[in-house]
Design a protein around this motif. Sequence first.
Motif, PDB file in Angstrom:
ATOM      1  N   PHE A 197     -22.866 -65.508  -1.270  1.00 49.16           N
ATOM      2  CA  PHE A 197     -22.957 -67.188  -1.777  1.00 49.16           C
ATOM      3  C   PHE A 197     -24.142 -67.553  -1.866  1.00 49.16           C
ATOM      4  N   ASP A 198     -25.086 -68.351  -2.720  1.00 46.29           N
ATOM      5  CA  ASP A 198     -26.590 -68.831  -2.318  1.00 46.29           C
ATOM      6  C   ASP A 198     -26.822 -70.105  -3.245  1.00 46.29           C
ATOM      7  N   GLY A 199     -25.238 -70.633  -3.877  1.00 49.46           N
ATOM      8  CA  GLY A 199     -25.578 -70.933  -5.120  1.00 49.46           C
ATOM      9  C   GLY A 199     -24.421 -70.749  -5.993  1.00 49.46           C
ATOM     10  N   LEU A 200     -24.846 -69.865  -7.433  1.00 43.11           N
ATOM     11  CA  LEU A 200     -23.841 -69.916  -8.737  1.00 43.11           C
ATOM     12  C   LEU A 200     -23.117 -68.727  -8.098  1.00 43.11           C
ATOM     13  N   ALA A 201     -21.722 -68.965  -9.331  1.00 45.91           N
ATOM     14  CA  ALA A 201     -20.888 -67.983  -9.312  1.00 45.91           C
ATOM     15  C   ALA A 201     -20.421 -67.858 -10.307  1.00 45.91           C
ATOM     16  N   GLN A 202     -19.668 -66.576 -10.888  1.00 44.87           N
ATOM     17  CA  GLN A 202     -18.491 -66.227 -11.407  1.00 44.87           C
ATOM     18  C   GLN A 202     -17.354 -65.874 -11.585  1.00 44.87           C
ATOM     19  N   TRP A 203     -16.307 -67.166 -11.408  1.00 45.80           N
ATOM     20  CA  TRP A 203     -14.971 -67.193 -11.799  1.00 45.80           C
ATOM     21  C   TRP A 203     -13.631 -67.594 -12.551  1.00 45.80           C
ATOM     22  N   GLY A 221      -9.041 -64.256 -28.252  1.00 43.06           N
ATOM     23  CA  GLY A 221      -7.548 -64.122 -27.561  1.00 43.06           C
ATOM     24  C   GLY A 221      -7.917 -64.740 -26.050  1.00 43.06           C
ATOM     25  N   ALA A 222      -6.314 -64.232 -25.915  1.00 47.22           N
ATOM     26  CA  ALA A 222      -5.933 -65.110 -24.409  1.00 47.22           C
ATOM     27  C   ALA A 222      -6.512 -63.988 -22.734  1.00 47.22           C
ATOM     28  N   ALA A 223      -7.387 -65.141 -22.154  1.00 48.05           N
ATOM     29  CA  ALA A 223      -7.273 -63.537 -20.448  1.00 48.05           C
ATOM     30  C   ALA A 223      -6.258 -63.296 -20.718  1.00 48.05           C
ATOM     31  N   CYS A 224      -5.798 -61.658 -19.590  1.00 50.51           N
ATOM     32  CA  CYS A 224      -5.093 -61.277 -19.465  1.00 50.51           C
ATOM     33  C   CYS A 224      -3.784 -61.957 -18.500  1.00 50.51           C
ATOM     34  N   PHE A 225      -4.422 -62.298 -17.730  1.00 50.10           N
ATOM     35  CA  PHE A 225      -3.853 -63.671 -16.902  1.00 50.10           C
ATOM     36  C   PHE A 225      -2.495 -65.084 -16.998  1.00 50.10           C
ATOM     37  N   SER A 226      -3.735 -65.472 -18.046  1.00 51.87           N
ATOM     38  CA  SER A 226      -3.093 -67.160 -18.449  1.00 51.87           C
ATOM     39  C   SER A 226      -1.978 -66.957 -18.629  1.00 51.87           C
ATOM     40  N   ASN A 227      -0.803 -68.093 -18.471  1.00 53.02           N
ATOM     41  CA  ASN A 227       0.016 -68.518 -18.729  1.00 53.02           C
ATOM     42  C   ASN A 227       0.688 -68.564 -20.138  1.00 53.02           C
ATOM     43  N   HIS A 228       1.589 -68.303 -21.056  1.00 50.96           N
ATOM     44  CA  HIS A 228       1.176 -68.590 -22.362  1.00 50.96           C
ATOM     45  C   HIS A 228       2.311 -69.126 -22.943  1.00 50.96           C
ATOM     46  N   GLY A 229       2.562 -69.954 -24.147  1.00 50.30           N
ATOM     47  CA  GLY A 229       3.870 -70.095 -24.889  1.00 50.30           C
ATOM     48  C   GLY A 229       3.780 -71.663 -26.098  1.00 50.30           C
ATOM     49  N   PRO A 230       5.084 -72.030 -25.812  1.00 49.42           N
ATOM     50  CA  PRO A 230       5.008 -73.432 -26.609  1.00 49.42           C
ATOM     51  C   PRO A 230       4.261 -74.907 -26.092  1.00 49.42           C
ATOM     52  N   TRP A 231       4.930 -74.532 -24.512  1.00 48.30           N
ATOM     53  CA  TRP A 231       4.007 -75.822 -23.731  1.00 48.30           C
ATOM     54  C   TRP A 231       2.748 -75.900 -23.381  1.00 48.30           C
ATOM     55  N   VAL A 232       2.024 -75.121 -24.135  1.00 50.60           N
ATOM     56  CA  VAL A 232       0.922 -74.735 -23.156  1.00 50.60           C
ATOM     57  C   VAL A 232      -0.120 -75.462 -24.565  1.00 50.60           C
ATOM     58  N   ARG A 233      -0.672 -75.981 -24.970  1.00 51.88           N
ATOM     59  CA  ARG A 233      -1.241 -76.560 -25.652  1.00 51.88           C
ATOM     60  C   ARG A 233      -2.459 -76.183 -26.777  1.00 51.88           C
ATOM     61  N   ILE A 234      -3.065 -75.869 -25.477  1.00 48.64           N
ATOM     62  CA  ILE A 234      -4.931 -75.532 -25.976  1.00 48.64           C
ATOM     63  C   ILE A 234      -5.122 -74.422 -24.909  1.00 48.64           C
ATOM     64  N   HIS A 235      -5.836 -73.745 -25.542  1.00 46.25           N
ATOM     65  CA  HIS A 235      -7.091 -72.690 -24.051  1.00 46.25           C
ATOM     66  C   HIS A 235      -8.122 -73.266 -24.806  1.00 46.25           C
ATOM     67  N   ALA A 236      -8.638 -72.551 -23.731  1.00 44.07           N
ATOM     68  CA  ALA A 236      -9.950 -73.116 -23.800  1.00 44.07           C
ATOM     69  C   ALA A 236     -11.012 -71.423 -22.209  1.00 44.07           C
ATOM     70  N   PRO A 237     -12.060 -71.331 -22.703  1.00 40.42           N
ATOM     71  CA  PRO A 237     -12.579 -70.839 -21.920  1.00 40.42           C
ATOM     72  C   PRO A 237     -12.523 -70.610 -20.509  1.00 40.42           C
ATOM     73  N   GLY A 238     -12.186 -69.609 -19.707  1.00 43.22           N
ATOM     74  CA  GLY A 238     -11.683 -69.407 -18.502  1.00 43.22           C
ATOM     75  C   GLY A 238     -12.021 -68.068 -17.729  1.00 43.22           C
ATOM     76  N   GLU A 239     -12.661 -67.630 -18.282  1.00 41.38           N
ATOM     77  CA  GLU A 239     -12.673 -65.806 -17.658  1.00 41.38           C
ATOM     78  C   GLU A 239     -14.436 -65.438 -17.461  1.00 41.38           C
ATOM     79  N   ARG A 240     -14.865 -65.498 -16.069  1.00 40.63           N
ATOM     80  CA  ARG A 240     -16.621 -65.420 -16.278  1.00 40.63           C
ATOM     81  C   ARG A 240     -16.253 -66.464 -16.772  1.00 40.63           C
ATOM     82  N   LEU A 241     -16.262 -67.910 -16.107  1.00 39.11           N
ATOM     83  CA  LEU A 241     -17.141 -68.751 -16.075  1.00 39.11           C
ATOM     84  C   LEU A 241     -18.576 -69.104 -14.923  1.00 39.11           C
ATOM     85  N   THR A 242     -19.942 -69.668 -15.375  1.00 32.51           N
ATOM     86  CA  THR A 242     -20.267 -69.734 -14.442  1.00 32.51           C
ATOM     87  C   THR A 242     -20.578 -71.245 -13.611  1.00 32.51           C
ATOM     88  N   SER A 243     -20.410 -71.683 -12.492  1.00 28.82           N
ATOM     89  CA  SER A 243     -21.592 -72.568 -12.233  1.00 28.82           C
ATOM     90  C   SER A 243     -21.084 -72.493 -10.842  1.00 28.82           C
TER      91      SER A 243
END
Length: 474
Positions: free
Chosen positions: A400-406, A322-344
């Motif tokens: 921080f010395d490189g990677l983070a979760q966001w 399902g959607a992350a709690c913060f994500s906007n939604h509605g018919p104008w949102v065409r797709i959803h993708a992973p967006g919670e606790r990603l690492t980069s």
Amino acid sequence: MAPQRFHEQFEHIQRSMPGVSLAMGPDEDAHFLYEKGVVLARDGEEAQVVERAVRAHFTATEGLVPDHVRRDGPETGRTGVTRIRVGDPASGDDTVPHALRALREAEDRQGRRLVGRNHVVHIAVNACPGDEPVPVARTQPANPAAAYGGYDADSAVGVLVIDTGLVHDHRSYPLLAHTTGDLQTAETDADGVLRQYVGHGTFIAGILAAVAPSTDVTVRGTLNDAGAILESEFGARLFEAVDESGWPDIISLSAGTTTGSGDGLIGLDAFMRELRARRTLLVAAAGNNASDTPFWPAAYAGLPEYADSVLSVGALRADGDGAACFSNHGPWVRIHAPGERLTSALTGFGTPVPYVYQHSTYEACRFGFDYPCTCRFPRHTGLLSEGRERTGAKPDQVMFDGLAQWSGTSFATPVAAGLVAARMTAHGERDPRTALARLLAATTDTAVVRGAHVPALRPATWRPVPVVATAVPA
């Protein structure tokens, strides 16, 4: 809605715009900021109509001075927008609501919207991403991890990221070896502490390069100043970015705003028209207000004339259920993708740098969800948070010395942009809009968002993260 964090950010954004007086939307749940005493109109005859109508209204309204209605500088040329001052900047009063009321009758006669606020376009957000970054050990792999296949300069897909700039040592992260663009203007404050939003553009570039290794990613630091810019300036800066880099295959944009009218941004009209005439695909974040209120420019995806040129992206929660709690939604949102606790990558892999949290976590989800979301975990106390002075709580600091979760729709956006780019590489497609159409046609994956089954794009290298309570790393 959750206005607290929005209020906490107001002064931060205001300080980044010296000489500009900002106001919040007409109620605390509106979640938009705008410039006091200024409205935007299209150049030429419409700007003249706006001036005459507002001046006549002010003449008939006690306490408002018609002489303060004037064009604020020359017409802006390519963006096709004129700033019109509708109040005395020295007074501190906000006359924009009066001016907008004055234009209603004229707009009814013209059959179109003539004027709008000069909104603040900001990183997609409750005026900040879904949460603040959390340090991750260098030994932990990126998530999404790097997809199979290397970089091929001859066939690489061009992606332009409009965001904060790159950290100075970004190329020490192998996935960003081919990334170019603007450097972050000021990474740390006078005490050597990492500034808020620094690394946002670097983090996004790292996600793009992981999902689609054969990409030429260029990052423009258009949003270096507290992740925010006035609408009146944003259109011109977008034109500058594409003029400097050339119109790319894909633009990844993790910024926007809601509007008082619910309509699009007058300041972006000219850019969006030119975008539509090109082959470029705009992939834009849906925003983090947990709302169905259109968030622009992502919401252009809901307009028929932009259906093939704009992709709006909401965020899935960490476990993909399902959607992350913060994500906007509605018919104008065409797709959803992973967006919670990603690492980069947030910073380069050099000297560790401290960061002080700006926002406290909550006892319960600020949007009313019952899973262990980023509103609640990892626990920390923030510098800007209400009541901290009263309790004496010290803000938490991490290194921080490189990677983070966001987390945020900011980061679901490059996941989706990367999947379109990867599709182009895998199938030898040169038109990003065709690649998007074929990607969506081939997608059978869905997620349940607010009771509705919606299309979901999940990269093969993305690993679901169990949503359990965790502590901030020491």
